[in-house]
Write a protein that holds these residues in place. Sequence first.
Motif, PDB file in Angstrom:
ATOM      1  N   ILE A  20       2.731  -4.863   1.604  1.00 14.09           N
ATOM      2  CA  ILE A  20       3.896  -4.012   1.387  1.00 14.09           C
ATOM      3  C   ILE A  20       4.710  -3.947   2.673  1.00 14.09           C
ATOM      4  O   ILE A  20       4.208  -4.244   3.760  1.00 14.09           O
ATOM      5  N   ASP A  21       5.964  -3.539   2.531  1.00 13.95           N
ATOM      6  CA  ASP A  21       6.811  -3.322   3.708  1.00 13.95           C
ATOM      7  C   ASP A  21       6.547  -1.912   4.238  1.00 13.95           C
ATOM      8  O   ASP A  21       6.938  -0.916   3.620  1.00 13.95           O
ATOM      9  N   ALA A  22       5.871  -1.823   5.367  1.00 14.44           N
ATOM     10  CA  ALA A  22       5.522  -0.527   5.949  1.00 14.44           C
ATOM     11  C   ALA A  22       5.340  -0.680   7.449  1.00 14.44           C
ATOM     12  O   ALA A  22       4.949  -1.747   7.932  1.00 14.44           O
ATOM     13  N   GLU A  23       5.622   0.412   8.167  1.00 18.07           N
ATOM     14  CA  GLU A  23       5.507   0.409   9.627  1.00 18.07           C
ATOM     15  C   GLU A  23       4.558   1.479  10.143  1.00 18.07           C
ATOM     16  O   GLU A  23       4.364   1.593  11.346  1.00 18.07           O
ATOM     17  N   ASN A  24       3.968   2.262   9.249  1.00 22.09           N
ATOM     18  CA  ASN A  24       3.006   3.260   9.698  1.00 22.09           C
ATOM     19  C   ASN A  24       1.957   3.490   8.616  1.00 22.09           C
ATOM     20  O   ASN A  24       2.133   3.086   7.459  1.00 22.09           O
ATOM     21  N   ALA A  25       0.881   4.153   8.996  1.00 17.57           N
ATOM     22  CA  ALA A  25      -0.239   4.374   8.088  1.00 17.57           C
ATOM     23  C   ALA A  25       0.128   5.303   6.938  1.00 17.57           C
ATOM     24  O   ALA A  25      -0.460   5.217   5.855  1.00 17.57           O
ATOM     25  N   LEU A  26       1.107   6.192   7.149  1.00 16.63           N
ATOM     26  CA  LEU A  26       1.493   7.104   6.089  1.00 16.63           C
ATOM     27  C   LEU A  26       2.149   6.359   4.926  1.00 16.63           C
ATOM     28  O   LEU A  26       1.875   6.656   3.757  1.00 16.63           O
ATOM     29  N   GLU A  27       2.982   5.389   5.227  1.00 15.71           N
ATOM     30  CA  GLU A  27       3.600   4.589   4.168  1.00 15.71           C
ATOM     31  C   GLU A  27       2.548   3.788   3.415  1.00 15.71           C
ATOM     32  O   GLU A  27       2.637   3.624   2.198  1.00 15.71           O
ATOM     33  N   LYS A  28       1.553   3.292   4.132  1.00 17.95           N
ATOM     34  CA  LYS A  28       0.462   2.565   3.492  1.00 17.95           C
ATOM     35  C   LYS A  28      -0.322   3.474   2.553  1.00 17.95           C
ATOM     36  O   LYS A  28      -0.690   3.073   1.435  1.00 17.95           O
ATOM     37  N   LEU A  29      -0.576   4.689   2.977  1.00 17.81           N
ATOM     38  CA  LEU A  29      -1.310   5.638   2.146  1.00 17.81           C
ATOM     39  C   LEU A  29      -0.514   6.001   0.892  1.00 17.81           C
ATOM     40  O   LEU A  29      -1.079   6.115  -0.206  1.00 17.81           O
ATOM     41  N   ARG A  30       0.790   6.170   1.029  1.00 16.40           N
ATOM     42  CA  ARG A  30       1.629   6.460  -0.132  1.00 16.40           C
ATOM     43  C   ARG A  30       1.633   5.301  -1.125  1.00 16.40           C
ATOM     44  O   ARG A  30       1.588   5.515  -2.345  1.00 16.40           O
TER      45      ARG A  30
END
Length: 300
Positions: free
Chosen positions: A243-253
Amino acid sequence: MKDQLSEAYNLLIDKLEGWFNIIVTNIPNLILAILVLFAAYFVSKYVNKYVSKLMARRVEQNSITNMVGRISAVVVVLAGLFLALGILNLSKTLTSLLAGAGVAGLAIGLALQGTLSNTFAGIVLSFRKKIQIGHWVETNGFSGEVMDINLKDFTLKEADNNIVVIPNKKILENPLKNYTLTTKMRVFLECGVGYESDLEQVEQLTKETICNTFDQIEKPEDVEFYFTEYGSSSINYLCRFWIDAENALEKLRAKSTAIIEIKKAYDKADINIPFPIRTLQFDNKLSFEAQNLEKQFSNN
């Protein structure tokens, strides 16, 4: 005895009068020196802001601009202090301070090894391009957004909005994971389906659901899917996708969204996600035979 006391009294009065005359004579210089110190303090604030803005036009790292601005402010304050001492005709005192700075610096350096190491570590961290303010990092058991890098410590704001202050020395000496340096992150999703399920259907449905949920996944084949084991009550699998993400919070979402959509898809297709089940069997012949033997022995 009276003569000695009167002489001592006269000397004391003369001394106090001399000091009073010196103070009265130097009052204008004292007032001017105080004004210079106040002016240097307020000017240092404007110098800090101006230098920071000037550096921000040429340097992208906020940590460097903040560091240079703070150093410029300190230089202005020191210049004001030296100027104030010169106005008070304390040039000899200033020379003595500079001469003793070497010996005092050695003693202070030995006493403040930890503080100095944090200061130099802060300077090094400020000039590192891979660690900048606003990045999402993980280090020393903490993860969060970098809020500030100064001469003393390294400040993080975690996902739960807690502020973590870490000494610069620990940041420099320990590994640091920077999520912002990569624009993509891989999500790992583990689940299990019932033994009665059509495994090929499960795989295809899972891939299609994830592909339709995330825009950055162009086709179902981009989703990795592997059955991993025969579990106690289910056949387990591992699903991986980018996925397109730059932090762990976006990954968790993203992982939470994938779980919700996969559950909906399984419910529509009548695919069961079983939970551990324990079966109790009461028709054990051995137990009944043991009870019959006990009855026979008791009757005899």
